[in-house]
Design a protein around this motif. Structure first.
Motif, PDB file in Angstrom:
ATOM      1  N   LEU A  15       4.742 -15.590  -0.342  1.00  0.00           N
ATOM      2  CA  LEU A  15       3.803 -15.062  -1.344  1.00  0.00           C
ATOM      3  C   LEU A  15       3.184 -13.736  -0.939  1.00  0.00           C
ATOM      4  CD1 LEU A  15       1.951 -18.411  -2.175  1.00  0.00           C
ATOM      5  CD2 LEU A  15       3.745 -17.308  -3.507  1.00  0.00           C
ATOM      6  N   VAL A  16       3.696 -13.126   0.130  1.00  0.00           N
ATOM      7  CA  VAL A  16       3.099 -11.878   0.610  1.00  0.00           C
ATOM      8  C   VAL A  16       3.129 -10.795  -0.460  1.00  0.00           C
ATOM      9  CG1 VAL A  16       3.464  -9.963   2.221  1.00  0.00           C
ATOM     10  CG2 VAL A  16       3.443 -12.301   3.067  1.00  0.00           C
ATOM     11  N   GLY A  17       4.237 -10.679  -1.188  1.00  0.00           N
ATOM     12  CA  GLY A  17       4.338  -9.655  -2.227  1.00  0.00           C
ATOM     13  C   GLY A  17       3.286  -9.783  -3.312  1.00  0.00           C
ATOM     14  N   TRP A  18       2.800 -11.008  -3.525  1.00  0.00           N
ATOM     15  CA  TRP A  18       1.768 -11.221  -4.542  1.00  0.00           C
ATOM     16  C   TRP A  18       0.443 -10.569  -4.165  1.00  0.00           C
ATOM     17  CZ3 TRP A  18       1.645 -14.746  -8.916  1.00  0.00           C
ATOM     18  CH2 TRP A  18       2.883 -15.328  -9.209  1.00  0.00           C
ATOM     19  N   SER A  19       0.192 -10.376  -2.877  1.00  0.00           N
ATOM     20  CA  SER A  19      -1.126  -9.907  -2.437  1.00  0.00           C
ATOM     21  C   SER A  19      -1.474  -8.552  -3.036  1.00  0.00           C
ATOM     22  CB  SER A  19      -1.179  -9.837  -0.909  1.00  0.00           C
ATOM     23  OG  SER A  19      -0.248  -8.893  -0.415  1.00  0.00           O
ATOM     24  N   LEU A  20      -0.493  -7.661  -3.140  1.00  0.00           N
ATOM     25  CA  LEU A  20      -0.739  -6.366  -3.769  1.00  0.00           C
ATOM     26  C   LEU A  20      -0.534  -6.434  -5.269  1.00  0.00           C
ATOM     27  CD1 LEU A  20      -1.353  -3.335  -3.534  1.00  0.00           C
ATOM     28  CD2 LEU A  20       1.090  -2.955  -3.178  1.00  0.00           C
ATOM     29  N   ALA A  21       0.502  -7.160  -5.708  1.00  0.00           N
ATOM     30  CA  ALA A  21       0.815  -7.208  -7.140  1.00  0.00           C
ATOM     31  C   ALA A  21      -0.362  -7.723  -7.953  1.00  0.00           C
ATOM     32  CB  ALA A  21       2.052  -8.084  -7.367  1.00  0.00           C
TER      33      ALA A  21
ATOM     34  N   ALA B 232       0.540  -8.509 -17.848  1.00  0.00           N
ATOM     35  CA  ALA B 232       0.161  -9.540 -16.874  1.00  0.00           C
ATOM     36  C   ALA B 232       1.239 -10.615 -16.779  1.00  0.00           C
ATOM     37  CB  ALA B 232      -1.177 -10.162 -17.271  1.00  0.00           C
ATOM     38  N   VAL B 233       1.718 -11.085 -17.927  1.00  0.00           N
ATOM     39  CA  VAL B 233       2.756 -12.119 -17.928  1.00  0.00           C
ATOM     40  C   VAL B 233       4.029 -11.595 -17.279  1.00  0.00           C
ATOM     41  CG1 VAL B 233       4.245 -13.525 -19.407  1.00  0.00           C
ATOM     42  CG2 VAL B 233       1.806 -13.330 -19.926  1.00  0.00           C
ATOM     43  N   ALA B 234       4.387 -10.341 -17.570  1.00  0.00           N
ATOM     44  CA  ALA B 234       5.620  -9.767 -17.021  1.00  0.00           C
ATOM     45  C   ALA B 234       5.569  -9.691 -15.500  1.00  0.00           C
ATOM     46  CB  ALA B 234       5.856  -8.381 -17.620  1.00  0.00           C
ATOM     47  N   VAL B 235       4.453  -9.213 -14.947  1.00  0.00           N
ATOM     48  CA  VAL B 235       4.341  -9.097 -13.489  1.00  0.00           C
ATOM     49  C   VAL B 235       4.368 -10.475 -12.830  1.00  0.00           C
ATOM     50  CG1 VAL B 235       2.832  -8.374 -11.597  1.00  0.00           C
ATOM     51  CG2 VAL B 235       3.136  -6.891 -13.580  1.00  0.00           C
ATOM     52  N   VAL B 236       3.687 -11.442 -13.429  1.00  0.00           N
ATOM     53  CA  VAL B 236       3.677 -12.794 -12.875  1.00  0.00           C
ATOM     54  C   VAL B 236       5.082 -13.400 -12.905  1.00  0.00           C
ATOM     55  CG1 VAL B 236       2.844 -15.146 -13.250  1.00  0.00           C
ATOM     56  CG2 VAL B 236       1.247 -13.230 -13.362  1.00  0.00           C
ATOM     57  N   LEU B 237       5.820 -13.177 -13.989  1.00  0.00           N
ATOM     58  CA  LEU B 237       7.188 -13.701 -14.082  1.00  0.00           C
ATOM     59  C   LEU B 237       8.078 -13.097 -13.003  1.00  0.00           C
ATOM     60  CD1 LEU B 237       7.757 -13.734 -17.954  1.00  0.00           C
ATOM     61  CD2 LEU B 237       7.621 -15.724 -16.457  1.00  0.00           C
ATOM     62  N   ILE B 238       7.979 -11.778 -12.820  1.00  0.00           N
ATOM     63  CA  ILE B 238       8.807 -11.124 -11.806  1.00  0.00           C
ATOM     64  C   ILE B 238       8.445 -11.623 -10.412  1.00  0.00           C
ATOM     65  CG2 ILE B 238       9.367  -8.905 -10.727  1.00  0.00           C
ATOM     66  CD1 ILE B 238       8.956  -7.613 -13.475  1.00  0.00           C
ATOM     67  N   ALA B 239       7.151 -11.714 -10.136  1.00  0.00           N
ATOM     68  CA  ALA B 239       6.720 -12.195  -8.821  1.00  0.00           C
ATOM     69  C   ALA B 239       7.141 -13.647  -8.603  1.00  0.00           C
ATOM     70  CB  ALA B 239       5.204 -12.059  -8.692  1.00  0.00           C
ATOM     71  N   SER B 240       7.091 -14.470  -9.657  1.00  0.00           N
ATOM     72  CA  SER B 240       7.467 -15.874  -9.531  1.00  0.00           C
ATOM     73  C   SER B 240       8.947 -16.040  -9.225  1.00  0.00           C
ATOM     74  CB  SER B 240       7.130 -16.629 -10.828  1.00  0.00           C
ATOM     75  OG  SER B 240       5.743 -16.584 -11.098  1.00  0.00           O
TER      76      SER B 240
ATOM     77  N   TYR C 175       3.029  -0.040  -8.631  1.00  0.00           N
ATOM     78  CA  TYR C 175       2.697  -0.774  -7.406  1.00  0.00           C
ATOM     79  C   TYR C 175       2.756  -2.281  -7.636  1.00  0.00           C
ATOM     80  CZ  TYR C 175       0.997   3.576  -5.262  1.00  0.00           C
ATOM     81  OH  TYR C 175       0.894   4.835  -4.729  1.00  0.00           O
ATOM     82  N   ALA C 176       2.233  -2.733  -8.779  1.00  0.00           N
ATOM     83  CA  ALA C 176       2.247  -4.169  -9.067  1.00  0.00           C
ATOM     84  C   ALA C 176       3.678  -4.687  -9.206  1.00  0.00           C
ATOM     85  CB  ALA C 176       1.450  -4.451 -10.345  1.00  0.00           C
ATOM     86  N   VAL C 177       4.486  -3.963  -9.982  1.00  0.00           N
ATOM     87  CA  VAL C 177       5.877  -4.381 -10.172  1.00  0.00           C
ATOM     88  C   VAL C 177       6.660  -4.243  -8.869  1.00  0.00           C
ATOM     89  CG1 VAL C 177       8.022  -3.856 -11.408  1.00  0.00           C
ATOM     90  CG2 VAL C 177       5.849  -3.833 -12.633  1.00  0.00           C
ATOM     91  N   GLY C 178       6.418  -3.153  -8.139  1.00  0.00           N
ATOM     92  CA  GLY C 178       7.130  -2.937  -6.883  1.00  0.00           C
ATOM     93  C   GLY C 178       6.831  -4.016  -5.857  1.00  0.00           C
ATOM     94  N   ALA C 179       5.571  -4.432  -5.770  1.00  0.00           N
ATOM     95  CA  ALA C 179       5.220  -5.495  -4.831  1.00  0.00           C
ATOM     96  C   ALA C 179       5.894  -6.803  -5.216  1.00  0.00           C
ATOM     97  CB  ALA C 179       3.697  -5.673  -4.792  1.00  0.00           C
ATOM     98  N   ALA C 180       5.955  -7.075  -6.529  1.00  0.00           N
ATOM     99  CA  ALA C 180       6.624  -8.289  -6.989  1.00  0.00           C
ATOM    100  C   ALA C 180       8.118  -8.244  -6.666  1.00  0.00           C
ATOM    101  CB  ALA C 180       6.408  -8.469  -8.493  1.00  0.00           C
ATOM    102  N   LEU C 181       8.757  -7.107  -6.912  1.00  0.00           N
ATOM    103  CA  LEU C 181      10.189  -6.970  -6.616  1.00  0.00           C
ATOM    104  C   LEU C 181      10.453  -7.026  -5.114  1.00  0.00           C
ATOM    105  CD1 LEU C 181      11.198  -4.174  -9.161  1.00  0.00           C
ATOM    106  CD2 LEU C 181      11.746  -6.610  -9.284  1.00  0.00           C
ATOM    107  N   ALA C 182       9.572  -6.418  -4.324  1.00  0.00           N
ATOM    108  CA  ALA C 182       9.726  -6.482  -2.864  1.00  0.00           C
ATOM    109  C   ALA C 182       9.661  -7.922  -2.383  1.00  0.00           C
ATOM    110  CB  ALA C 182       8.641  -5.640  -2.188  1.00  0.00           C
ATOM    111  N   GLY C 183       8.804  -8.726  -3.016  1.00  0.00           N
ATOM    112  CA  GLY C 183       8.730 -10.133  -2.662  1.00  0.00           C
ATOM    113  C   GLY C 183      10.040 -10.858  -2.940  1.00  0.00           C
ATOM    114  N   ILE C 184      10.692 -10.504  -4.056  1.00  0.00           N
ATOM    115  CA  ILE C 184      11.983 -11.116  -4.382  1.00  0.00           C
ATOM    116  C   ILE C 184      13.016 -10.765  -3.317  1.00  0.00           C
ATOM    117  CG2 ILE C 184      13.897 -11.104  -6.030  1.00  0.00           C
ATOM    118  CD1 ILE C 184      11.849 -10.642  -8.241  1.00  0.00           C
ATOM    119  N   VAL C 185      13.102  -9.471  -2.969  1.00  0.00           N
ATOM    120  CA  VAL C 185      14.086  -9.037  -1.977  1.00  0.00           C
ATOM    121  C   VAL C 185      13.808  -9.682  -0.628  1.00  0.00           C
ATOM    122  CG1 VAL C 185      15.042  -7.044  -0.756  1.00  0.00           C
ATOM    123  CG2 VAL C 185      14.473  -6.850  -3.176  1.00  0.00           C
TER     124      VAL C 185
END
Length: 478
Positions: free
Chosen positions: A56-62, A222-230, A416-426
């Motif tokens: 969940l580290v990527g969520w901290s910034l997202a 908000a929903v989009a960023v949460v979906l990507i991070a999830s 930054y929000a989207v990037g942090a979520a995508l970084a979490g996926i990678v």
């Protein structure tokens, strides 16, 4: 409100009137927000060691940026209905409550809830700081005050990682957030003493012309960023792919809804059209904001896990990136317009080189080479961003230039929000989904930065396009 001379600030008169104390006070909100935003990177290794939840580290910034975007958009409108002082007190208390929850969290999930609340409070404090300058100070000194606020942001950006590293080394990562809890409470209490003017204690009278709040657009965001991070929490090909697709569709819907709401729009028209400098420039902002998140979110965690590099050293490296941004911005500020194209393209190439360089230097563990990449990335932003912003605003239609000027930092936060979520996926797909260990960190370090190189290339192409358009009104902002 003190009447200040047209061409210079009479600081003695400003101090005597009490307005200087008010300005220092409202600038504290920027300091709290920006320092907290960058501090979390250097406390992350110690925090993950205690709370676990590396997935969940990527969520901290997202989630922090998401809260800041929503609150920032709301705060500027709320002062038309609720007194500025009341808004400031509520924002400061929200910020303090979020920091307290982070400091006392027994799990990563509660920590993230605290980050969201912190983001809401911090984003509101920043927005209210700019509103306060407009409402409490003479128009003649706005440029000087806004310039000081930008400098404060720069100082906060590079002091945040150092503060986090020092507090973690000397006391605990929890005390790093405890400091911000006290800061938020102190700011809320001081609001009653400092913001005592009629302009601060009464709502503004706008005759019913306040733009409506963009509920639908920000809800989609908000929903989009949460979906990507999830998608990156529990990696499964079908589930994760579906969540990513839905998240990207939500982002597209966010921009589409924004474009159809002229009274509450956050972005100019033809937002990503490369036929205009505005579209190409905003593409560059989005691409580089997404692509450069990885080091700020995962850099210290990878360096301590792979090479046992001290937290304070990682803090200095991240601080050096911010310092390079500030110093190079100052050095190129007076460059002639004919150099604008070259400066923007050079800045883009520096950023892309920094992104690609991290893919080699982080696994290698060479501190000097990592520092070079950080300086390239920060310096590239420093020289390109002022001129890119000028191109975007000057090229926008006359009735959209105000929207365009605010759109650049808004797009950066979304990136930054989207990037942090995508970084979490990678990161999770390449090893962290199995937990934090040396082998997982080594695999993550190899892929985390390479995955964003295509976006770096896209940013360079957008820079070429944004700076190549003929007959651009360069003097519009001069």
């Amino acid at each position: 409100m003190t009447d200040i001379g047209k061409n210079r600030v009479d600081w003695r008169a400003l101090w005597a009137s009490g307005d200087l104390a008010r300005f220092c006070f409202i600038s504290l909100g920027i300091l709290l927000h920006a320092t907290n935003e960058t501090m979390v990177a250097t406390v992350m290794p110690a925090m993950v060691g205690e709370l676990a939840g590396v997935q969940l580290v990527g969520w901290s910034l997202a989630i922090y940026e998401l809260g800041a975007i929503v609150a920032g958009a709301a705060a500027g409108r709320l002062v038309s209905y609720v007194a500025l002082r009341t808004n400031m007190v509520v924002a400061a208390l929200l910020y303090a409550a979020g920091a307290l929850l982070c400091a006392t969290s027994p799990s990563m999930q509660l920590f993230l809830a605290g980050r969201l609340i912190e983001g809401l409070g911090g984003g509101a404090l920043v927005s209210l700081a700019f509103v306060s300058v407009e409402r409490l100070f003479s128009r003649a000194i706005w440029p000087q005050l806004f310039g000081i606020m930008s400098a404060i942001w720069g100082v906060a950006a590079f002091s945040g990682p150092l503060l986090g590293a020092i507090m973690t080394e000397l006391l605990s990562w929890r005390w790093a957030f405890g400091v911000f809890t006290l800061g938020g409470i102190a700011m809320a209490l001081a609001s009653f003493l400092v913001l005592d003017t009629p302009e601060a204690t009464r709502p503004s009278t706008s005759g019913g012309k306040v733009p409506p709040f963009p509920f639908a657009a920000l809800g989609c965001l908000a929903v989009a960023v949460v979906l990507i991070a999830s998608a990156g929490v529990d990696i499964a090909v079908l589930r994760s792919s579906l969540l990513i697709v839905l998240g990207l569709a939500g982002l597209a819907l966010f921009f589409a809804i924004d474009a159809r709401k002229p009274r509450s729009r956050l972005f100019p028209s033809r937002l990503f059209s490369w036929r205009t400098p505005v579209g190409a420039g905003m593409t560059m902002v989005a691409a580089f904001s997404v692509a450069t998140c990885s080091f700020g979110v995962y850099g210290p965690l990878l360096l301590t896990s792979l090479h046992d590099i001290p937290l304070l050293t990682t803090g200095y490296i991240i601080a050096a990136e911010s310092i390079a941004w500030s110093i190079l911005s100052i050095l190129v500020a007076n460059a002639p317009p004919r150099r604008e194209r070259l400066i923007i393209v050079c800045g883009a190439l520096m950023i892309a080189a920094g992104i690609a360089g991290f893919a080699y230097t982080i696994p290698l563990g060479s501190i000097p080479l990592i520092l070079v990449c950080a300086l390239l990335q920060g310096g590239g932003f420093g020289i390109a961003w002022p001129f890119l912003t000028r191109v975007i605003v000057a090229s926008a239609p006359d009735d959209e230039q105000t929207i365009a000027s605010a759109a650049v930092p808004t797009m950066q936060r979304i990136g930054y929000a989207v990037g942090a979520a995508l970084a979490g996926i990678v990161a999770n797909a390449s090893g962290f989904s199995q937990g934090l260990n040396h082998d997982a960190a080594a695999n993550v370090a190899s892929w985390l930065f390479l995955a964003f190189v295509p976006l770096g290339i896209l940013g360079c192409l957008a820079a070429l396009r944004a700076s190549a358009a003929p007959n651009r009104p360069l003097g519009a902002l001069g």
